[in-house]
Structures are given as structure tokens and as C-alpha cells.
Design a protein around this motif. Structure first.
Motif, mmCIF file in Angstrom:
data_model
loop_
_atom_site.group_PDB
_atom_site.id
_atom_site.type_symbol
_atom_site.label_atom_id
_atom_site.label_comp_id
_atom_site.label_asym_id
_atom_site.label_seq_id
_atom_site.Cartn_x
_atom_site.Cartn_y
_atom_site.Cartn_z
ATOM 1 N N ALA A 1 0.813 -1.219 0.000
ATOM 2 C CA ALA A 1 0.000 0.000 0.000
ATOM 3 C C ALA A 1 0.844 1.265 0.000
ATOM 4 C CB ALA A 1 -0.946 0.000 1.202
ATOM 5 N N ASP A 2 2.059 1.187 0.549
ATOM 6 C CA ASP A 2 2.844 2.408 0.774
ATOM 7 C C ASP A 2 4.156 2.478 0.018
ATOM 8 O OD1 ASP A 2 0.945 3.321 2.685
ATOM 9 O OD2 ASP A 2 1.879 2.048 4.213
ATOM 10 N N TYR A 3 4.596 1.383 -0.587
ATOM 11 C CA TYR A 3 5.981 1.377 -1.042
ATOM 12 C C TYR A 3 6.241 2.386 -2.156
ATOM 13 C CZ TYR A 3 5.833 -1.079 -5.570
ATOM 14 O OH TYR A 3 5.648 -1.403 -6.881
ATOM 15 N N ARG A 4 5.248 2.648 -3.011
ATOM 16 C CA ARG A 4 5.479 3.630 -4.077
ATOM 17 C C ARG A 4 5.718 5.026 -3.506
ATOM 18 N NH1 ARG A 4 1.875 -0.005 -6.201
ATOM 19 N NH2 ARG A 4 2.450 -0.895 -8.237
ATOM 20 N N ALA A 5 4.926 5.406 -2.505
ATOM 21 C CA ALA A 5 5.101 6.721 -1.893
ATOM 22 C C ALA A 5 6.444 6.808 -1.176
ATOM 23 C CB ALA A 5 3.954 7.009 -0.927
ATOM 24 N N VAL A 6 6.823 5.728 -0.495
ATOM 25 C CA VAL A 6 8.111 5.711 0.208
ATOM 26 C C VAL A 6 9.263 5.709 -0.799
ATOM 27 C CG1 VAL A 6 9.584 4.357 1.738
ATOM 28 C CG2 VAL A 6 7.159 4.639 2.268
ATOM 29 N N ARG A 7 9.116 4.940 -1.860
ATOM 30 C CA ARG A 7 10.142 4.929 -2.915
ATOM 31 C C ARG A 7 10.346 6.335 -3.482
ATOM 32 N NH1 ARG A 7 7.947 2.337 -8.131
ATOM 33 N NH2 ARG A 7 6.860 4.339 -8.022
ATOM 34 N N ASP A 8 9.240 7.011 -3.793
ATOM 35 C CA ASP A 8 9.348 8.361 -4.350
ATOM 36 C C ASP A 8 9.905 9.343 -3.320
ATOM 37 O OD1 ASP A 8 8.295 7.292 -6.639
ATOM 38 O OD2 ASP A 8 6.275 8.100 -6.346
ATOM 39 N N GLY A 9 9.565 9.139 -2.038
ATOM 40 C CA GLY A 9 10.088 10.006 -0.995
ATOM 41 C C GLY A 9 11.583 9.844 -0.812
ATOM 42 N N TYR A 10 12.061 8.599 -0.863
ATOM 43 C CA TYR A 10 13.509 8.381 -0.749
ATOM 44 C C TYR A 10 14.232 8.986 -1.951
ATOM 45 C CZ TYR A 10 18.071 6.189 -0.398
ATOM 46 O OH TYR A 10 19.428 5.995 -0.322
ATOM 47 N N THR A 11 13.652 8.822 -3.133
ATOM 48 C CA THR A 11 14.257 9.412 -4.326
ATOM 49 C C THR A 11 14.326 10.929 -4.202
ATOM 50 O OG1 THR A 11 13.446 7.599 -5.716
ATOM 51 C CG2 THR A 11 14.022 9.656 -6.820
ATOM 52 N N ALA A 12 13.261 11.548 -3.676
ATOM 53 C CA ALA A 12 13.261 13.000 -3.498
ATOM 54 C C ALA A 12 14.318 13.425 -2.490
ATOM 55 C CB ALA A 12 11.873 13.466 -3.053
ATOM 56 N N LEU A 13 14.465 12.661 -1.404
ATOM 57 C CA LEU A 13 15.487 12.979 -0.412
ATOM 58 C C LEU A 13 16.873 12.946 -1.038
ATOM 59 C CD1 LEU A 13 16.247 13.352 2.684
ATOM 60 C CD2 LEU A 13 16.615 10.870 2.667
ATOM 61 N N VAL A 14 17.174 11.878 -1.754
ATOM 62 C CA VAL A 14 18.489 11.738 -2.367
ATOM 63 C C VAL A 14 18.714 12.834 -3.412
ATOM 64 C CG1 VAL A 14 19.921 10.251 -3.834
ATOM 65 C CG2 VAL A 14 18.669 9.267 -1.896
ATOM 66 N N THR A 15 17.700 13.115 -4.202
ATOM 67 C CA THR A 15 17.830 14.154 -5.234
ATOM 68 C C THR A 15 18.126 15.508 -4.610
ATOM 69 O OG1 THR A 15 16.327 12.936 -6.698
ATOM 70 C CG2 THR A 15 16.657 15.292 -7.152
ATOM 71 N N ASP A 16 17.370 15.872 -3.575
ATOM 72 C CA ASP A 16 17.595 17.167 -2.914
ATOM 73 C C ASP A 16 18.953 17.218 -2.224
ATOM 74 O OD1 ASP A 16 15.086 17.890 -3.773
ATOM 75 O OD2 ASP A 16 14.104 17.594 -1.826
ATOM 76 N N LEU A 17 19.320 16.127 -1.553
ATOM 77 C CA LEU A 17 20.615 16.089 -0.870
ATOM 78 C C LEU A 17 21.753 16.180 -1.876
ATOM 79 C CD1 LEU A 17 22.374 15.640 1.656
ATOM 80 C CD2 LEU A 17 22.120 13.174 1.268
ATOM 81 N N CYS A 18 21.674 15.408 -2.953
ATOM 82 C CA CYS A 18 22.752 15.411 -3.944
ATOM 83 C C CYS A 18 22.893 16.787 -4.587
ATOM 84 C CB CYS A 18 22.493 14.351 -5.002
ATOM 85 S SG CYS A 18 22.657 12.652 -4.403
ATOM 86 N N ARG A 19 21.779 17.446 -4.861
ATOM 87 C CA ARG A 19 21.846 18.783 -5.446
ATOM 88 C C ARG A 19 22.596 19.737 -4.507
ATOM 89 N NH1 ARG A 19 16.765 19.715 -5.715
ATOM 90 N NH2 ARG A 19 16.484 18.779 -7.773
ATOM 91 N N ALA A 20 22.259 19.676 -3.223
ATOM 92 C CA ALA A 20 22.918 20.544 -2.243
ATOM 93 C C ALA A 20 24.394 20.190 -2.103
ATOM 94 C CB ALA A 20 22.208 20.438 -0.896
ATOM 95 N N LEU A 21 24.723 18.909 -2.093
ATOM 96 C CA LEU A 21 26.122 18.495 -1.974
ATOM 97 C C LEU A 21 26.921 18.910 -3.204
ATOM 98 C CD1 LEU A 21 25.704 14.948 -0.388
ATOM 99 C CD2 LEU A 21 26.699 16.961 0.712
ATOM 100 N N HIS A 22 26.323 18.797 -4.365
ATOM 101 C CA HIS A 22 27.037 19.177 -5.586
ATOM 102 C C HIS A 22 27.314 20.674 -5.610
ATOM 103 C CE1 HIS A 22 25.401 15.324 -7.676
ATOM 104 N NE2 HIS A 22 26.475 15.096 -6.940
ATOM 105 N N GLU A 23 26.421 21.466 -5.039
ATOM 106 C CA GLU A 23 26.684 22.904 -4.935
ATOM 107 C C GLU A 23 27.895 23.175 -4.047
ATOM 108 O OE1 GLU A 23 23.074 24.689 -3.611
ATOM 109 O OE2 GLU A 23 22.049 24.442 -5.539
ATOM 110 N N LEU A 24 28.147 22.258 -3.094
ATOM 111 C CA LEU A 24 29.313 22.366 -2.213
ATOM 112 C C LEU A 24 30.527 21.640 -2.783
ATOM 113 C CD1 LEU A 24 27.494 21.653 1.188
ATOM 114 C CD2 LEU A 24 28.296 23.884 0.353
ATOM 115 N N ARG A 25 30.361 21.075 -3.991
ATOM 116 C CA ARG A 25 31.399 20.273 -4.643
ATOM 117 C C ARG A 25 31.776 19.068 -3.806
ATOM 118 N NH1 ARG A 25 35.432 24.513 -7.836
ATOM 119 N NH2 ARG A 25 33.766 25.621 -8.939
ATOM 120 N N LYS A 26 30.769 18.422 -3.279
ATOM 121 C CA LYS A 26 30.955 17.199 -2.491
ATOM 122 C C LYS A 26 30.161 16.061 -3.120
ATOM 123 C CE LYS A 26 31.884 19.684 1.805
ATOM 124 N NZ LYS A 26 33.289 19.257 1.978
ATOM 125 N N GLN A 27 30.554 14.839 -2.769
ATOM 126 C CA GLN A 27 29.966 13.654 -3.375
ATOM 127 C C GLN A 27 28.715 13.189 -2.636
ATOM 128 O OE1 GLN A 27 32.924 10.549 -3.688
ATOM 129 N NE2 GLN A 27 33.725 11.394 -5.589
#
Length: 396
Positions: free
Chosen positions: A201-227
Motif C-alpha cells: 500500500a505504501d511502497y510507491r510513496a516511500v520509494r518516491d520520498g527516498y528518491t526526493a530525499l536523495v535528489t535534494d541532498l545530492c543537489r545541495a552536496l554538488h553545490e558544495l562540490r561534495k559527493q
């Protein structure tokens, strides 16, 4: 949370998934208890505390200071021809693992100290020894990037609730950035595993939420030139659906696949990985993620089961497995089907079965990686491994 508590959590989480799965999706891959007789370092260093200095009893090795860093008059190393391996550094065996990393610096591009634990959206705690500047600076001097791991062992559903709330996700990204900015880190590695048991019942929403977390985190890290690294479980016909491989491959610099625990501590005895399993994992992964972003993380440990599978297995490093094999006089056997060493022995009338990994087994498994065009590997974990693994990892 202690690792022993995490091991207990593993059993609770695993009970929530289908028994048909060879390695339940909820069995935390990195829920490994400290080896017997090895206590974590005594000091607890939170992310904002000053750290550094050597511990009593640390002996300097040739060409290094007492704190483990290279001396000015240390022999110059040849320029590394290839660094294709990353490895986790366990905090409960920090000094030995750190020295192991320095010994193999010419093959390691990244070390991920297992230093932090996400407790809530706005709280990340430090494990003992986290942020130790001696380790960070020494690895940097050896040309190794330091990308600490943030793991979690939350109750079922707790991480999913964070991931599916935009407000909680934003707060969590802020906490992760606070950690990465607390030291001279080169990025961050997310090892969030409890979402693996998310129901239909929930895995699609959780999957999309984890993807959003990683996407937002990676964008912020890349602005800092970090991996930005996302550590995930294998995706097969019956596991890994909560991880959106294509989206993670677009967002992250590396996607680390924990390619072990095909047979796990709470299940029946058998190989931790196999040639056929790796073939399935890599067939799916290479269809979704660019090969230069993939890392196949290999096991350097094993499990010691009661042969009837009636009790949880004991964790053993390669060193402990080999010492035990010699002690009980068991012959060395490499299972031809899985490419994994194993042996049996009797312990007070109980038949026990040990499966683990070594250099010969890794050689068989690396052949699968080469067939799929995957060159990058990871290792769980430093100072667990057969030294012969490094020879195999150095081969083209």
C-alpha cells in the motif's frame, strides 16, 4: 543505538516480510555485531566536537607518525594506476581498520567511516570515534576521499513517515548537510535500509520520498562540490523494489549495491553471495544505472550457523573464519556453484556450518562484474578481509 540492539531489530524487521525470500528485504545488511573481544573506542565524539590525537597503545608503522599519518621522510609511493575500490570503516574496530586502509591506499578511492546514525528527521547521532581528525587527515594525506556513512535503524514505518513528508525531508537534508560540514568531509553516504519492508500500500510513496530525499541532498552536496552516495540493497525479482534505480542513478555520484546476505544470520546456512545471484543483480542494475556510477560491494565476512538453522548465526570475519577452520581441522572447500568457501564442524554435539568469502571466491565473483562491464567495487568492511582480496581487486 548499539550494534547488538540493531541485530535484535533485524530479527523484528525480518519477521515482517515473506518467508519465501532467500534474504528478507528487511534484514539490515550492516547490522553486524562487534567481534568478540573488540570494544568500540572509549571516547564519543559528536559532530561538532574537536577531535584528534592518537589513542594509548597505537604503535606507529614504518613511514608513519604515532597518529598514523605519513611522515615527511616516508618513502614516496608510486603514482596509483587505478583506484577502483571503496570500503566501509567500522567504528568498533577503528584503529585497525584505519591502518588497513592506509596499507591499501593505492587501491582505495573512498573510505566511508560508519560514523553516524539518523534517529529522526531533525536528529543525527554520532557513533564512538566519529569525526576523528587523525583518521580524516591521514586518509586525505594518503589520497583517499572520506565520505562518512549515515545509517539508521528506525522502527518500521518511522523512516517512511519522514520520507513522505516534504517538511520532514527538508529538515533531514539540513541535518545531513550539518554533518557533512562539521568536518573536512568529501561527501556523504546514505545507508537507509528499514524501508525495505514497506508494504504494497505504501511502497510507491516511500520509494518516491527516498528518491526526493536523495535528489535534494545530492543537489545541495554538488553545490558544495561534495559527493553524494546512495547505498541500496540488490534489486532482484523479489527484492529491492523500494529503490528507484534509474532515478538514483541520475541523482547520485555512486550507487552502492550491498551484494551480500543472500543467506543471512536469521535464515538457513548457505553462501552470502553467488555467481548466479550477481548475474541477476548486475543484469537489472546495468539496465537502470550508468556503469561508471555502480559499485558492487563485496562481503569480507561470513556467518557461522547451527546446521539445522534453528538459531541465529554468529558473525565471523574472514580472519575469524580461517582461524576457526584451522582450529577444528576442517579442509578448505570452495563451493563451485556459488564461488564461496565453506566448512562444517561439531561444537558440543551441535553440527555447525560456516560460509564466508575470501580471495578465491572474490576472483570468481569479479568475473561476473567484468562480463557486465562493472569495474567499481566496495568492501564490507576494512580489517575483515582476506589480504588476497586486494590482489584480485587490482586485476584488470
Amino acid at each position: 543505538m548499539t550494534l547488538r540492539f540493531r541485530a535484535a531489530l533485524t530479527a523484528t524487521v525480518a519477521a515482517a516480510v515473506l518467508a519465501a525470500a532467500p534474504m528478507p528485504a528487511g534484514a539490515l545488511q550492516h547490522a553486524v555485531p562487534a567481534p568478540a573481544g573488540e570494544a568500540p573506542p572509549p571516547e564519543v565524539l559528536i559532530a561538532d566536537d574537536p577531535a584528534g590525537g592518537n589513542r594509548a597503545g597505537d604503535a606507529p608503522t614504518a613511514g608513519t607518525r604515532a597518529d598514523g599519518t605519513p611522515t615527511k621522510d616516508a618513502p614516496a609511493k608510486e603514482a596509483p594506476t587505478k583506484r577502483t575500490t571503496s570500503a566501509w570503516l567500522p567504528y568498533w574496530n577503528q584503529d585497525s581498520a584505519y591502518r588497513d586502509a592506509l596499507r591499501h591506499a593505492d587501491q582505495l578511492h573512498t573510505v566511508s567511516p560508519f560514523w553516524y546514525e539518523a534517529i529522526a528527521a531533525d536528529r543525527i547521532d554520532a557513533h564512538p570515534g566519529a569525526g576523528e581528525r587523525r583518521v580524516i587527515d591521514g586518509l586525505h594525506r594518503a589520497g583517499i576521499k572520506v565520505v562518512p556513512t549515515v545509517m539508521e535503524g528506525m522502527k518500521p514505518g518511522a523512516l517512511g513517515a519522514i520520507l513522505t513528508s516534504a517538511t520532514a525531508r527538508a529538515a533531514h537534508v539540513g541535518e545531513l548537510l550539518r554533518v557533512v560540514n562539521s568536518r573536512d568531509y568529501d561527501g556523504i553516504d546514505l545507508d537507509y535500509e528499514t524501508i525495505a519492508t514497506t508494504g504494497d500500500a505504501d511502497y510507491r510513496a516511500v520509494r518516491d520520498g527516498y528518491t526526493a530525499l536523495v535528489t535534494d541532498l545530492c543537489r545541495a552536496l554538488h553545490e558544495l562540490r561534495k559527493q553524494c552516495i546512495s547505498t541500496v540493497m540488490p534489486k532482484t525479482a523479489g527484492t529491492g523494489r523500494v529503490w528507484d534505480y534509474p532515478a538514483l542513478g541520475r541523482a547520485a555520484d555512486r550507487v552502492r549495491i550491498m551484494a551480500y546476505n543472500l543467506h543471512w544470520s536469521g535464515g538457513t546456512p548457505g553462501p552470502l553471495s553467488s555467481v548466479g545471484w550477481y548475474d541477476e543483480i548486475l543484469r537489472r542494475a546495468t539496465e537502470a544505472i550508468p556503469r561508471d556510477k555502480l559499485e558492487m560491494a563485496l562481503p569480507a565476512y561470513g556467518w557461522d550457523w547451527a546446521a539445522d538453522g534453528g538459531a541465529r548465526a554468529r558473525h565471523v570475519t574472514w580472519k575469524e573464519a580461517e582461524e576457526l577452520r584451522r582450529k577444528v581441522g576442517a579442509p578448505y572447500r570452495l563451493d563451485p556453484e556459488s564461488g564461496t568457501p565453506h566448512f562444517t564442524y561439531d561444537d558440543d554435539g551441535v553440527r555447525r556450518e560456516v560460509w564466508y568469502q575470501d580471495g578465491r571466491g572474490v576472483a570468481a565473483h569479479l568475473a561476473v562484474l567484468r562480463r557486465h562491464g562493472v569495474r567499481n567495487t566496495g568492501l564490507w568492511a576494512l580489517n575483515f578481509e582476506d589480504p588476497a582480496m586486494w590482489t584480485e581487486l587490482a586485476r584488470d
